[in-house]
Write a protein that holds these residues in place. Structure first.
Motif, PDB file in Angstrom:
ATOM      1  N   ALA A 105       0.782  -1.253   0.004  1.00 19.06           N
ATOM      2  CA  ALA A 105      -0.015  -0.021  -0.002  1.00 19.06           C
ATOM      3  C   ALA A 105       0.873   1.202   0.030  1.00 19.06           C
ATOM      4  CB  ALA A 105      -0.825  -0.109   1.282  1.00 19.06           C
ATOM      5  N   ARG A 106       1.818   1.225   0.801  1.00 24.11           N
ATOM      6  CA  ARG A 106       2.826   2.636   0.942  1.00 24.11           C
ATOM      7  C   ARG A 106       3.605   2.501  -0.599  1.00 24.11           C
ATOM      8  NH1 ARG A 106       3.581   1.043   6.487  1.00 24.11           N
ATOM      9  NH2 ARG A 106       2.839   2.551   7.860  1.00 24.11           N
ATOM     10  N   ALA A 107       4.197   1.541  -0.963  1.00 25.97           N
ATOM     11  CA  ALA A 107       4.785   1.473  -2.305  1.00 25.97           C
ATOM     12  C   ALA A 107       3.848   2.212  -3.559  1.00 25.97           C
ATOM     13  CB  ALA A 107       5.140   0.176  -2.671  1.00 25.97           C
ATOM     14  N   ILE A 153      -3.284   3.707   7.226  1.00 24.29           N
ATOM     15  CA  ILE A 153      -1.879   3.365   7.210  1.00 24.29           C
ATOM     16  C   ILE A 153      -1.659   4.621   8.114  1.00 24.29           C
ATOM     17  CG2 ILE A 153       0.374   3.272   6.129  1.00 24.29           C
ATOM     18  CD1 ILE A 153      -1.293   1.592   4.059  1.00 24.29           C
ATOM     19  N   ASP A 154      -0.377   4.561   8.980  1.00 17.61           N
ATOM     20  CA  ASP A 154      -0.009   5.577   9.791  1.00 17.61           C
ATOM     21  C   ASP A 154      -0.107   6.868   8.953  1.00 17.61           C
ATOM     22  OD1 ASP A 154       1.598   7.294  11.734  1.00 17.61           O
ATOM     23  OD2 ASP A 154       3.060   6.851  10.337  1.00 17.61           O
ATOM     24  N   PRO A 155      -0.889   7.868   9.203  1.00 18.40           N
ATOM     25  CA  PRO A 155      -0.968   9.095   8.347  1.00 18.40           C
ATOM     26  C   PRO A 155       0.429   9.610   8.116  1.00 18.40           C
ATOM     27  CG  PRO A 155      -2.665   8.864   9.775  1.00 18.40           C
ATOM     28  CD  PRO A 155      -1.733   7.957  10.247  1.00 18.40           C
ATOM     29  N   ALA A 156       1.020   9.843   9.272  1.00 16.59           N
ATOM     30  CA  ALA A 156       2.353  10.895   9.214  1.00 16.59           C
ATOM     31  C   ALA A 156       3.136  10.086   8.472  1.00 16.59           C
ATOM     32  CB  ALA A 156       2.878  11.191  10.535  1.00 16.59           C
ATOM     33  N   GLY A 157       3.565   8.920   8.918  1.00 17.63           N
ATOM     34  CA  GLY A 157       4.539   7.893   7.989  1.00 17.63           C
ATOM     35  C   GLY A 157       3.974   7.832   6.438  1.00 17.63           C
ATOM     36  N   TRP A 158       2.954   7.697   6.021  1.00 21.72           N
ATOM     37  CA  TRP A 158       2.421   7.627   4.847  1.00 21.72           C
ATOM     38  C   TRP A 158       2.590   8.860   3.946  1.00 21.72           C
ATOM     39  CZ3 TRP A 158      -1.314  10.508   2.101  1.00 21.72           C
ATOM     40  CH2 TRP A 158      -1.611   9.924   0.740  1.00 21.72           C
ATOM     41  N   ALA A 159       2.325  10.155   4.781  1.00 26.43           N
ATOM     42  CA  ALA A 159       2.692  11.459   4.016  1.00 26.43           C
ATOM     43  C   ALA A 159       4.445  11.538   3.841  1.00 26.43           C
ATOM     44  CB  ALA A 159       2.199  12.421   4.944  1.00 26.43           C
ATOM     45  N   MET A 160       5.037  11.106   4.742  1.00 24.91           N
ATOM     46  CA  MET A 160       6.471  11.259   4.590  1.00 24.91           C
ATOM     47  C   MET A 160       6.695  10.480   3.321  1.00 24.91           C
ATOM     48  SD  MET A 160       8.957  13.179   6.093  1.00 24.91           S
ATOM     49  CE  MET A 160       7.967  13.637   7.381  1.00 24.91           C
ATOM     50  N   ALA A 161       6.394   9.312   3.448  1.00 22.37           N
ATOM     51  CA  ALA A 161       6.854   8.248   2.299  1.00 22.37           C
ATOM     52  C   ALA A 161       6.235   8.670   0.990  1.00 22.37           C
ATOM     53  CB  ALA A 161       6.461   6.833   2.805  1.00 22.37           C
ATOM     54  N   GLN A 162       5.388   9.482   0.704  1.00 24.34           N
ATOM     55  CA  GLN A 162       4.936   9.851  -0.512  1.00 24.34           C
ATOM     56  C   GLN A 162       6.069  10.288  -1.708  1.00 24.34           C
ATOM     57  OE1 GLN A 162       1.827   9.124  -1.892  1.00 24.34           O
ATOM     58  NE2 GLN A 162       2.316   7.981   0.071  1.00 24.34           N
ATOM     59  N   PRO A 163       7.080  11.211  -1.247  1.00 19.95           N
ATOM     60  CA  PRO A 163       7.920  11.560  -2.326  1.00 19.95           C
ATOM     61  C   PRO A 163       8.778  10.391  -2.613  1.00 19.95           C
ATOM     62  CG  PRO A 163       7.942  13.250  -0.538  1.00 19.95           C
ATOM     63  CD  PRO A 163       7.140  12.063  -0.008  1.00 19.95           C
ATOM     64  N   GLY A 259       8.316  18.003   1.906  1.00 21.25           N
ATOM     65  CA  GLY A 259       7.572  17.140   0.775  1.00 21.25           C
ATOM     66  C   GLY A 259       8.741  16.622  -0.411  1.00 21.25           C
ATOM     67  N   LYS A 260       9.687  17.132   0.031  1.00 18.86           N
ATOM     68  CA  LYS A 260      11.017  16.736  -1.126  1.00 18.86           C
ATOM     69  C   LYS A 260      12.204  16.139  -0.406  1.00 18.86           C
ATOM     70  CE  LYS A 260       9.366  19.622  -4.351  1.00 18.86           C
ATOM     71  NZ  LYS A 260       8.954  18.968  -5.980  1.00 18.86           N
ATOM     72  N   ILE A 261      12.624  15.266  -1.266  1.00 17.75           N
ATOM     73  CA  ILE A 261      13.758  14.359  -0.866  1.00 17.75           C
ATOM     74  C   ILE A 261      15.125  15.373  -0.850  1.00 17.75           C
ATOM     75  CG2 ILE A 261      15.363  12.393  -1.413  1.00 17.75           C
ATOM     76  CD1 ILE A 261      12.911  11.177  -3.136  1.00 17.75           C
ATOM     77  N   VAL A 262      15.572  15.535   0.215  1.00 13.28           N
ATOM     78  CA  VAL A 262      16.848  16.556   0.305  1.00 13.28           C
ATOM     79  C   VAL A 262      18.216  15.734   0.318  1.00 13.28           C
ATOM     80  CG1 VAL A 262      15.582  18.266   1.303  1.00 13.28           C
ATOM     81  CG2 VAL A 262      16.578  16.653   2.847  1.00 13.28           C
ATOM     82  N   LYS A 263      18.162  14.396   0.888  1.00 10.56           N
ATOM     83  CA  LYS A 263      19.240  13.543   0.946  1.00 10.56           C
ATOM     84  C   LYS A 263      18.897  12.282   0.585  1.00 10.56           C
ATOM     85  CE  LYS A 263      22.125  16.337   3.926  1.00 10.56           C
ATOM     86  NZ  LYS A 263      22.985  16.333   5.248  1.00 10.56           N
TER      87      LYS A 263
END
Length: 276
Positions: A105-107, A153-163, A259-263
Motif C-alpha cells: 500500500a505504501r509503495a 496506514i500511519d498518516p504521518a508515515g504515509w505522508a512522509m513516504a509519498q515523495p 515534501g521533497k527528498i533532500v538527501k
C-alpha cells in the motif's frame, strides 16, 4: 541439529495456481461446517485469478505457508484473499502477510487497506482487528453476514513516504520528469555512508537519463520503514550490467523535508547475474 530455513515472500506466477488452489481449499475447509457451504474463495479458478490479482506467496524453502492476493484501487489497496496453510496457522504468518500488504500500500501511495470477510470467521476478524482494521459496514449475505473492514496506514508515515513512493514509481516507468519532481533542487545523493555521487537535481537527472536506457531496469520494493523524516527502502533492482542482466539488493535511505527528498544514501549488495 535441524536448521530451520527462513521464510521469504515472492510474487506468484502462472505455475503456482495449483499450489495456491490446494492451500486455499485446505485453509478454508474448516469454515464449511460453520456456515454450511464452501466459502467463496474455495470456488475460485486461481489460474484466472492470477491474471486479475497480485498473489504473493509466503514460503520456507519449497514449502508454501500462506498467500495474499491484492489489487490497487483508486484510493486503497484491496485484499482479495489471505490464507495460511492449516499446519502453519497460529505461528504469526497471517500477521506477516498483513504487514506485507502495508508495504504494498505504501509503495502504491495508498493510505488505506480494505477487505471483507464472513461474519462467522471470528478468528479472521480478530486478526484483522489486532492489525488496526475497523468494521466499516455489515450487510446480509447468503444467510449470514459480510463484514467490510478498513485500515488506515500511519498518516504521518504515509505522508512522509509519498515523495519516495512517487520517485520509485517513476523510476520503474523510466519517466524522468516524474522521477525528478520529488527531489529538492539542492538535493544530495550518496553511496553509503558519505561518498557524494551527485550534488543537485541537475546531476541526479543526468545520472538517471543514462540509467533509464537500460531495457530491464526495475526496482522491486521489499520493505519500507519510516522513522521521523527518514524513509528506508529495501529494494531488489534488476539492471542490465556489462556482464548481462542481473539483480542487486539495495538499501535506500531518504531524508525528506517539506515534501521533497533532500538527501539520499544507497548501500549496494553484490550483483547477481541472471541465467539467460
Amino acid at each position: 541439529m535441524t536448521v530451520s530455513l527462513p521464510t521469504t515472500i515472492r510474487t506468484a506466477g502462472p505455475n503456482d495456481a495449483g499450489a495456491i488452489t490446494t492451500l486455499v481449499h485446505d485453509a478454508y475447509s474448516k469454515w464449511v461446517p460453520v456456515i454450511g457451504r464452501e466459502p467463496l474463495p474455495m470456488r475460485v479458478d486461481y489460474k484466472s485469478a492470477l491474471a486479475e490479482y497480485r498473489f504473493d506467496l509466503l514460503t520456507r524453502g519449497d514449502q508454501l505457508l500462506g498467500i495474499i492476493a491484492t489489487v490497487t484501487r483508486a484510493d486503497h489497496l484491496w485484499i482479495e484473499n489471505i490464507a495460511v496453510a492449516p499446519p502453519e496457522q497460529g505461528k504469526g504468518h497471517g500477521s506477516t502477510l498483513l504487514r506485507h500488504a502495508e508495504v504494498l500500500a505504501r509503495a502504491a501511495g495508498k493510505p488505506y487497506i480494505r477487505l471483507l470477510t464472513n461474519g462467522a470467521f471470528a478468528d479472521n476478524i480478530a486478526l484483522y482487528k489486532r492489525h488496526g482494521f475497523v468494521v466499516t459496514a455489515t450487510e446480509p449475505f447468503m444467510g449470514g453476514s459480510t463484514i467490510h473492514m478498513a485500515h488506515t496506514i500511519d498518516p504521518a508515515g504515509w505522508a512522509m513516504a509519498q515523495p519516495v513512493a512517487r520517485q520509485l514509481d517513476a523510476y520503474n516507468a523510466k519517466d524522468i520528469e516524474r522521477f525528478m519532481e520529488p527531489w529538492a533542487v539542492d538535493c544530495r545523493y550518496y553511496a553509503f555512508p558519505d561518498t557524494l555521487l551527485a550534488s543537485g537535481a541537475a546531476e541526479i537527472r543526468a545520472r538517471h537519463v543514462e540509467r533509464f536506457q537500460e531495457p530491464d531496469l526495475f526496482g522491486r520494493l521489499i520493505s519500507r520503514t519510516v522513522v521521523g523524516n527518514l524513509v528506508a527502502d529495501h529494494e531488489t533492482v534488476t539492471r542490465n550490467f556489462p556482464e548481462g542482466k542481473g539483480e542487486v539488493d539495495v538499501l535506500c535511505l531518504y531524508e525528506v523535508a517539506e515534501g521533497k527528498i533532500v538527501k539520499a544514501w544507497f548501500k549496494m549488495g553484490e550483483k547477481r547475474i541472471l541465467a539467460p
